[in-house]
Write a protein that holds these residues in place. Sequence first.
Motif, short mmCIF file in Angstrom:
data_model
loop_
_atom_site.label_atom_id
_atom_site.label_comp_id
_atom_site.label_asym_id
_atom_site.label_seq_id
_atom_site.Cartn_x
_atom_site.Cartn_y
_atom_site.Cartn_z
N UNK A 137 0.83 -1.20 0.00
CA UNK A 137 0.00 0.00 0.00
C UNK A 137 0.86 1.25 0.00
N UNK A 138 0.50 2.20 -0.86
CA UNK A 138 1.13 3.53 -0.81
C UNK A 138 0.28 4.40 0.10
N UNK A 139 0.90 4.99 1.13
CA UNK A 139 0.17 5.74 2.15
C UNK A 139 0.79 7.12 2.31
N UNK A 140 0.17 7.94 3.14
CA UNK A 140 0.68 9.28 3.41
C UNK A 140 1.72 9.24 4.53
N UNK A 141 2.51 10.28 4.61
CA UNK A 141 3.50 10.37 5.68
C UNK A 141 2.88 10.50 7.05
N UNK A 142 1.60 10.92 7.08
CA UNK A 142 0.91 11.05 8.37
C UNK A 142 0.34 9.72 8.87
N UNK A 179 4.63 7.93 9.97
CA UNK A 179 5.75 7.40 9.19
C UNK A 179 6.82 8.47 8.92
N UNK A 180 6.39 9.69 8.62
CA UNK A 180 7.36 10.74 8.30
C UNK A 180 8.34 10.98 9.43
N UNK A 238 -11.04 -2.96 13.72
CA UNK A 238 -12.06 -3.98 13.55
C UNK A 238 -11.51 -5.35 13.27
N UNK A 239 -10.19 -5.46 13.10
CA UNK A 239 -9.58 -6.75 12.81
C UNK A 239 -9.40 -7.54 14.09
N UNK A 240 -9.50 -8.87 14.05
CA UNK A 240 -9.22 -9.69 15.24
C UNK A 240 -7.81 -9.46 15.77
N UNK A 241 -6.91 -8.97 14.90
CA UNK A 241 -5.53 -8.74 15.33
C UNK A 241 -5.29 -7.30 15.78
N UNK A 242 -6.39 -6.55 16.02
CA UNK A 242 -6.24 -5.13 16.32
C UNK A 242 -5.37 -4.90 17.55
N UNK A 243 -5.52 -5.75 18.56
CA UNK A 243 -4.78 -5.53 19.80
C UNK A 243 -3.28 -5.75 19.62
N UNK A 244 -2.92 -6.77 18.85
CA UNK A 244 -1.50 -7.08 18.68
C UNK A 244 -0.88 -6.41 17.46
N UNK A 245 -1.70 -6.04 16.49
CA UNK A 245 -1.19 -5.40 15.28
C UNK A 245 -0.68 -6.41 14.28
N UNK A 246 -0.57 -5.97 13.04
CA UNK A 246 -0.08 -6.81 11.95
C UNK A 246 1.40 -6.52 11.72
N UNK A 247 2.20 -7.55 11.74
CA UNK A 247 3.63 -7.38 11.51
C UNK A 247 3.87 -6.92 10.07
N UNK A 248 4.54 -5.78 9.89
CA UNK A 248 4.71 -5.18 8.57
C UNK A 248 6.09 -4.55 8.45
N UNK A 249 6.37 -4.05 7.27
CA UNK A 249 7.61 -3.31 7.03
C UNK A 249 7.24 -2.02 6.31
N UNK A 250 7.79 -0.93 6.85
CA UNK A 250 7.57 0.39 6.25
C UNK A 250 8.72 0.73 5.32
N UNK A 251 8.36 1.38 4.22
CA UNK A 251 9.35 1.80 3.23
C UNK A 251 9.21 3.31 3.04
N UNK A 252 10.33 4.01 3.11
CA UNK A 252 10.35 5.45 2.95
C UNK A 252 11.21 5.79 1.75
N UNK A 283 12.35 15.96 -5.36
CA UNK A 283 11.11 16.12 -6.11
C UNK A 283 9.88 15.69 -5.31
N UNK A 284 10.00 14.62 -4.54
CA UNK A 284 8.83 14.12 -3.80
C UNK A 284 9.28 13.11 -2.75
N UNK A 285 8.42 12.90 -1.76
CA UNK A 285 8.61 11.84 -0.77
C UNK A 285 7.42 10.89 -0.86
N UNK A 286 7.69 9.61 -0.69
CA UNK A 286 6.63 8.61 -0.73
C UNK A 286 6.83 7.60 0.40
N UNK A 287 5.69 6.99 0.80
CA UNK A 287 5.70 6.03 1.91
C UNK A 287 4.86 4.82 1.52
N UNK A 288 5.36 3.63 1.90
CA UNK A 288 4.66 2.39 1.58
C UNK A 288 4.66 1.45 2.79
N UNK A 289 3.67 0.58 2.82
CA UNK A 289 3.58 -0.46 3.85
C UNK A 289 3.28 -1.78 3.18
#
Length: 732
Positions: free
Chosen positions: A531-536, A548-549, A585-599, A611-617
Motif C-alpha cells: 500500500x502507498x500511504x501518506x506520511x501522516x 511514518x514521516x 475492527x480486525x481480530x488482530x487489532x490488539x497485537x497489530x499486523x507485523x509489517x515493514x515500512x518503506x520510505x 522532487x517528492x517523498x513517498x511512503x509504503x507499507x
Amino acid sequence: MRFLGVNSREAMRQVREALGDEALILANRRTDQGVEILAMAESAAPAAGEMLAAPPPEPPAPRRPATPDSAQAFETMSAQLLEEMRDMRALLSREQVSREQHQRQAPAGTGDQLAQVMLEAGFGAALTDEVVAALPEELATAGQVDERAMAWLERQLAGRLQGLEDEAAFMDRTGIVALIGPTGVGKTTTTAKLAARYVMRHGTRPVALVTTDSFRIGAHEQLRIYSRLLDVPMYAMNADQPVSDLLERMRGKSWIIIDTVGMSQRDHRVIEQVGHLRGEDSPVRLVLLLNAASQPETLEEVVIRYRQAAQAAGGELRDCIISKQDEAGRLAPVLDIVMRHGLRLLFVSHGQRVPEDMSLSDPATLVHQALATRVALPAARQATEPAGRTGGNLLGQGRRLATTLQALRRRLAGFDRLEAVWDLLGLPDPVQQQRLEDLLVDYPVPGQALGMLWSERRRVPGERWSMPDVALSPEGTWLALPLLQHRQVAGQQARLQVALERHDISVHLMNGLPDSEAGEWLEEREMTWCSQVRGSQRVIHGGERQPLAALAPVAEALGEVGCRFRGAPGRLSLASLPVSLVLKGSPRESEGLSARAWLGQVRDSESGRPLARRYWLAPARLGREPKPLLLSLLQGDVLAPLTRRAWQRLDPADIGELRPDVRLSMASGLATVAAHLDLSEDEAAMDLRAELLGLGGGRRRRRDVALLEALIQLFLVRDAIRHLGLGERETG
C-alpha cells in the motif's frame, strides 16, 4: 546613371526606359525636386577597385538636374554603397564556401551515417528517409554508428520485412497456389522446390502440379521430369483456360501448385492471366516471384503491374518469393521493394538444386546479409542524397503506422481490446453500450494478469469520474486497457475475491491501507500486497504509535534505484524499518499486523533536487522483495493526470458520438500505454518511442505527454486510413 522624377513611379519609369528591367538600383533619395535614383545596368557594374580608382563619367543631363554640391555628395555616397554591397556579396560567398567545406570535412551525425550505410547497401532514398527519421534520441546524441546503432538499424529493417513464422504456416494450408511473374524469373524450378518440400511433409498423394506455359519450348517437359521424380501427377492447360476446368480432374488433391506462363509486366494480357487463375469456388493464392538480380526500377514496375492486375481481376497479391539470390550482387534492392510494398516474403531461392537451394525467409538474417554488402557511393551522390528528416511520403507513413500498431499489439497485453473500444467511436449509444459490455465481460482472461493496481476510490480532482484500475501482467507490465471502477462489485474484500476467482489475480497494489475485512482476507491467504500511504499514516514502532514521516531518522538506508517521475529521469532513495499496523475492527487489532515500512525520496537525476517523498507499507513476510511493487505504485502516480489530459483531448464535439464510459476506457488506455512506453528502458521500447514521436508526438514536451499525443494521433490516422478503404493494407 542618375534619374530624377517628380515621384518614385516617374523615376523608375525613366530607369526602365534607359536600362531595362535588369537595372541595378544603387541608391535613392527624396529631394526638393522630387525623387532621385542612382542606377546602372547590372552587366556593366565595375569592379570594386575600379569604382574607387575612378569616379563614373558624367551621365546625360537629366530632365531636372540637381545642384552641383548635392550631386557630388550623392555620387560619393553611392560609390561607398556600391563598395559595401560588393563586400557583402564577397563575404556571403566566402561564408557559403566555408560552410560547404565544413560540411564535407566535419563528421556526419549518427542519422546521416546510418543513411549512408543504407544507401551504400542498396536501399532506396525513400525507405532510408523513413527509417532514419525514427532514430531514437538516445542513439542520435551518440554522434557515431556503433554496435547499438547498427543493431537498431537491423531491428528497424527486419521489423519492416514480413515473413513466415514457420514453414507449416504455408505448407499446411490446403488449396491452390499459383506462381506468377515475368519470364525467366525461375517459376518452374521454384514450383518443383515447393512441391518437393510439400511431399517431404505430407507425402505424394495430396499433391498435383499444373503448368500453363505452352509458349516456351520444353516447358512442359521440364516440369514433367520433376513430377516423375517426385511421383506426383502433372496437368497442362492453356493460359486462357480457367483453372476451374481442371478442378474436377484433380478431385482429391488438397495441394495444387500452378506454374504459370511468364509474361512481361507490361503485357496487357497479365490481367487476363490472373483473372483465369481465380478459380471461382476454389480461391487461388497468388505468389509473385522477384528476381534478386533485377534492377530496382524493374522490380518496382513488376510489383506495381502485377498487383494492379490482381486487383483488376478481383483478387489480391500479398505473398512473394525471392529467386536467384545467388546471382545478385546485392540483396538490399529487392528487400527494399518487398518492404515498401508490404509484401510477405515466404522463401528465398539461391540455386538450381531441388529442393536444397531454397530456404524459409528469415528477416533478421536477410537484413544482416544486405547491410554486410555495401558499395561506396560517388562523392556527388553523397553530397545530394543524405536522408532528409521529413518522415517519408504517405505510403511511408502508412507503413510506419502499420509497423507501430503491430509492435504495440505484440508488446502490450490488452492492446487489442483498447483498439476494439476505440472502434466504438461514432456508433449509436445503445450499440456502444452493448459492445463495451461484450468486450469487458471476460477481460482480463485468466493467466493474462497476475496483479492489480487499485486506484483510489474517489473522483479525480476537477472531474466527475474515478481513475480506473490497472491490471499487471505476469512480467509486471500494465495491461493496455484498464478496468472501470463502476463496473466492479462493491466492497474491497469482494473486489479482491472476484479478482482472484475470475482473473487469477494474486498481487495487489493499493492506494491506502486495506480495510480490516480485506486485510484479514489477504493475510489468511498470504497474498502479496503493498500500500502507498501518506506520511501522516501512524504505525507502531518501539512500542509507540508514530507517523511514518517521523521515522525517517531511524530507518535503515538501502541505497538508490533509477526511476522515472513525472516524465523525467530520477533517482529513488529507499529506507526501511519493521513496524506494526493496526487494522481497525480486525481480530488482530490488539497485537497489530507485523509489517515493514518503506520510505522513499525522489530526486532529479541530474541536479539532485528533491522532487517528492513517498511512503509504503507491506507485510513483513515479504521481506525486502517489494521493491518492484514500490516502483509500480510510485510510477502509477502519472496515470490519473495523463488520463485527464486524454479525456480532454477526446471531446465528442471534435471526434464523434461517445459514451462517457467508452471515453474513459479510451482515455485511461491511452494513458496507460503512454506511461508504459515512457517508463520502459529496453531497446524495443526505445524503438517504439522513436516511431511514435516521429508520427507526431513532438520531442519538446514532457516525454510521457508527447507519447500520449502521438498515440491519439496514431488512432486518428488509423481511422482515416480505414475510412479510405485501406484497412486491410494497414493491418496486413
